[in-house]
Design an enzyme around this catalytic site. Structure first.
Site, PDB file in Angstrom:
ATOM      1  N   GLY A  32       0.832  -1.190   0.000  1.00 15.27           N
ATOM      2  CA  GLY A  32       0.000   0.000   0.000  1.00 15.27           C
ATOM      3  C   GLY A  32       0.867   1.240   0.000  1.00 15.27           C
ATOM      4  CD  GLN A  36       3.321   5.795   2.674  1.00 12.87           C
ATOM      5  OE1 GLN A  36       2.261   5.322   2.255  1.00 12.87           O
ATOM      6  NE2 GLN A  36       4.275   5.070   3.230  1.00 12.87           N
ATOM      7  CB  CYS A  81       5.389   2.368   7.410  1.00 14.39           C
ATOM      8  SG  CYS A  81       4.915   3.899   6.590  1.00 14.39           S
ATOM      9  CG  LEU A  82       6.444   1.055   1.330  1.00 11.59           C
ATOM     10  CD1 LEU A  82       5.793   1.302  -0.032  1.00 11.59           C
ATOM     11  CD2 LEU A  82       7.520  -0.005   1.233  1.00 11.59           C
ATOM     12  CG  HIS A 124      -0.363   1.557   7.240  1.00 10.97           C
ATOM     13  ND1 HIS A 124       0.498   1.310   8.282  1.00 10.97           N
ATOM     14  CD2 HIS A 124       0.365   2.238   6.306  1.00 10.97           C
ATOM     15  CE1 HIS A 124       1.690   1.826   7.999  1.00 10.97           C
ATOM     16  NE2 HIS A 124       1.629   2.396   6.797  1.00 10.97           N
ATOM     17  CD  GLU A 125      -0.613   2.845   2.715  1.00 10.51           C
ATOM     18  OE1 GLU A 125      -0.183   4.022   2.684  1.00 10.51           O
ATOM     19  OE2 GLU A 125       0.137   1.880   2.936  1.00 10.51           O
ATOM     20  CG  HIS A 177       0.716   7.281   5.436  1.00  8.33           C
ATOM     21  ND1 HIS A 177       1.878   7.808   5.965  1.00  8.33           N
ATOM     22  CD2 HIS A 177       0.887   5.939   5.433  1.00  8.33           C
ATOM     23  CE1 HIS A 177       2.709   6.834   6.263  1.00  8.33           C
ATOM     24  NE2 HIS A 177       2.134   5.679   5.955  1.00  8.33           N
TER      25      HIS A 177
END
Length: 182
Positions: A49, A54, A95-96, A137-138, A141
């Site tokens: 994701g 991000q 997380c990226l 999660h996304e 952000h």
């Protein structure tokens, strides 16, 4: 806009990650190219994701693919979480924007979401299990909530050195960018 648009990941502690994303107003080829580029960045980074902030965009866009199979690819524009339900469960998340850092995060099992496709078609759907976790999660952000905000005190302590390394890397990058601008 070129169909070969490419994005790089925005890493913690960039202030971009803390700013709430803004609604997308134009559903056009540019938006489709942005969503495609976000998916390419997600795959290149080995994620499941990714959100607009991000990749440095203050746009309410999130993309995901919980299985890696082409038919499970999803791009959601202007998502709105309508409901979270079911038991809260702990699950290890990465997380990226926090490379190599994983922490136990508590999330609801189910979420109901209203959003638009990149073509402007409205959808309302319920997600559970892994896809539901990815969306929650996304979505965090998009409102400026980060993995570090969801970490337990023990996880923060366990990852203290890695978090400090990310901060130091960010400061070095900023100093280099400022020198280049002069």
């Amino acid at each position: 806009m070129s169909s070969e648009l490419e994005f790089d990941l925005t890493l913690y502690p960039s202030p971009t990650l803390r700013r709430p994303a803004e609604a997308v107003e134009s559903f056009d080829e540019e938006l489709e190219a942005i969503c495609a580029a976000m998916l390419r960045c997600m795959y290149r980074s080995k994620g499941v994701g990714l959100s607009g902030p991000q990749v440095g965009l203050r746009k309410r866009i999130l993309v995901l693919n919980p299985t890696g199979e082409p038919q499970d690819e999803l791009a959601l524009v202007n998502p709105e979480l309508l409901e979270r339900s079911g038991p809260l469960t702990l699950f290890e998340e990465g997380c990226l924007s926090f490379p190599e850092i994983f922490a136990e995060v508590e999330r609801h099992e189910v979420c109901r979401l209203k959003a638009f496709t990149p073509k402007g078609e409205e959808i309302e759907e319920t997600f559970d299990g892994f896809p539901g976790r990815i969306i929650q999660h996304e979505y965090d952000h998009l409102v400026g909530v980060l993995l570090v905000d969801r970490m337990s005190p023990a996880d923060k302590l366990r990852h203290k050195a890695s978090l400090e390394d990310l901060v130091a890397r960010y400061k070095r990058t900023r100093k280099s960018a400022e020198k280049a601008e002069r």
